[in-house]
Design a protein around this motif. Structure first.
Motif, PDB file in Angstrom:
ATOM      1  N   LYS A  81     -19.038 -20.699 -10.699  1.00  0.00           N
ATOM      2  CA  LYS A  81     -17.661 -20.547 -10.230  1.00  0.00           C
ATOM      3  C   LYS A  81     -17.273 -21.571  -9.169  1.00  0.00           C
ATOM      4  CE  LYS A  81     -16.585 -17.112 -12.805  1.00  0.00           C
ATOM      5  NZ  LYS A  81     -15.663 -17.359 -13.881  1.00  0.00           N
ATOM      6  N   SER A  82     -18.223 -22.332  -8.636  1.00  0.00           N
ATOM      7  CA  SER A  82     -17.935 -23.270  -7.551  1.00  0.00           C
ATOM      8  C   SER A  82     -17.752 -24.687  -8.071  1.00  0.00           C
ATOM      9  CB  SER A  82     -19.066 -23.274  -6.529  1.00  0.00           C
ATOM     10  OG  SER A  82     -19.143 -22.035  -5.880  1.00  0.00           O
ATOM     11  N   VAL A  83     -16.763 -25.372  -7.511  1.00  0.00           N
ATOM     12  CA  VAL A  83     -16.533 -26.774  -7.834  1.00  0.00           C
ATOM     13  C   VAL A  83     -16.283 -27.506  -6.527  1.00  0.00           C
ATOM     14  CG1 VAL A  83     -15.123 -28.447  -9.083  1.00  0.00           C
ATOM     15  CG2 VAL A  83     -15.477 -26.159 -10.039  1.00  0.00           C
ATOM     16  N   TYR A  84     -17.043 -28.573  -6.307  1.00  0.00           N
ATOM     17  CA  TYR A  84     -16.850 -29.448  -5.157  1.00  0.00           C
ATOM     18  C   TYR A  84     -16.322 -30.778  -5.651  1.00  0.00           C
ATOM     19  CZ  TYR A  84     -19.453 -26.084  -2.410  1.00  0.00           C
ATOM     20  OH  TYR A  84     -19.845 -24.942  -1.766  1.00  0.00           O
ATOM     21  N   THR A  85     -15.603 -31.463  -4.787  1.00  0.00           N
ATOM     22  CA  THR A  85     -15.040 -32.752  -5.141  1.00  0.00           C
ATOM     23  C   THR A  85     -14.995 -33.648  -3.915  1.00  0.00           C
ATOM     24  OG1 THR A  85     -13.219 -33.835  -6.326  1.00  0.00           O
ATOM     25  CG2 THR A  85     -12.609 -32.165  -4.693  1.00  0.00           C
ATOM     26  N   ILE A  86     -14.627 -34.891  -4.141  1.00  0.00           N
ATOM     27  CA  ILE A  86     -14.401 -35.836  -3.052  1.00  0.00           C
ATOM     28  C   ILE A  86     -12.896 -36.034  -2.958  1.00  0.00           C
ATOM     29  CG2 ILE A  86     -14.800 -38.174  -2.214  1.00  0.00           C
ATOM     30  CD1 ILE A  86     -17.385 -38.110  -3.997  1.00  0.00           C
ATOM     31  N   PHE A  87     -12.323 -35.593  -1.844  1.00  0.00           N
ATOM     32  CA  PHE A  87     -10.893 -35.771  -1.615  1.00  0.00           C
ATOM     33  C   PHE A  87     -10.652 -37.179  -1.087  1.00  0.00           C
ATOM     34  CE2 PHE A  87     -11.372 -31.134  -1.297  1.00  0.00           C
ATOM     35  CZ  PHE A  87     -10.363 -30.718  -2.144  1.00  0.00           C
ATOM     36  N   LEU A  88      -9.769 -37.916  -1.745  1.00  0.00           N
ATOM     37  CA  LEU A  88      -9.500 -39.297  -1.350  1.00  0.00           C
ATOM     38  C   LEU A  88      -8.234 -39.436  -0.517  1.00  0.00           C
ATOM     39  CD1 LEU A  88     -10.466 -41.099  -4.674  1.00  0.00           C
ATOM     40  CD2 LEU A  88     -11.840 -40.849  -2.598  1.00  0.00           C
ATOM     41  N   LYS A  89      -7.201 -38.674  -0.868  1.00  0.00           N
ATOM     42  CA  LYS A  89      -5.959 -38.681  -0.086  1.00  0.00           C
ATOM     43  C   LYS A  89      -5.064 -37.542  -0.538  1.00  0.00           C
ATOM     44  CE  LYS A  89      -3.756 -42.345  -2.823  1.00  0.00           C
ATOM     45  NZ  LYS A  89      -3.169 -43.677  -2.701  1.00  0.00           N
TER      46      LYS A  89
END
Length: 182
Positions: A100-108
């Motif tokens: 159920k977990s999703v991580y990401t790299i926020f760019l802007k």
């Protein structure tokens, strides 16, 4: 004893097969193959923050089967023939336990979606999974440009540590790792 004579059949007209209106390749069965770049290009472009998702870490064959069942997806390569697949709904598949977990790299982040979507196209053309997260604050709608989808914070951190931000050919505002699911 009676022995019948052999029968001869005469065919009148042309002795060649008629011309078909379709070429042979358009009538053949097309086999589907796993094409990561094509799958990235067809992944969803926008996801609402906090959307219930089902996630799977699978090989390419299983990923392709799941994608055929669900047209909306995010896919990210984790290692050789291992992919992280995100389906924006609660999905149960035989033999697979969804995460159920999703991580990401926020760019802007910004209010205007147009530059975000231009950057999505640029990143996808370079072979990166990118998409926008839509969320609201103080009666305003914002869009965050996201790079990748990861099953845990350590995988996202490792990817970010090896990423050459300048090679992305977009403007970023200090990339950081975050979770897109509640």
């Amino acid at each position: 004893m009676y022995i019948p004579k052999p029968i001869t059949i005469e065919i009148s007209g042309s002795k060649t097969l008629p011309a078909f209106s379709f070429d042979s390749t358009s009538t053949m069965i097309k086999f589907e193959t796993f094409d990561y770049e094509k799958l990235i290009a067809n992944a969803i472009e926008i996801l609402d923050y906090g959307t219930d998702v089902s996630t799977f870490v699978v090989d390419s064959k299983t990923a392709l089967k799941i994608i055929k069942l669900n047209n909306n997806y995010l896919i990210n390569s984790i290692s050789d023939d291992i992919y992280f697949l995100v389906i924006p709904s609660n999905v149960e598949l035989p033999g697979l336990l969804p995460g159920k977990s999703v991580y990401t790299i926020f760019l802007k982040t910004g209010e205007n979606p147009e530059p975000i979507f231009k950057d999505i196209i640029t990143l996808r053309a370079s072979g990166y999974l990118s998409y926008a997260i839509k969320f609201g604050r103080k009666n305003k709608t914002f869009y965050s440009l996201c790079l990748g989808a990861f099953p845990d914070i350590d995988t996202a951190k490792s990817f970010l540590d090896n990423l050459k931000i300048k090679e992305l050919n977009i403007t970023t505002y200090g990339p950081y790792i975050g979770r897109i699911t509640k």
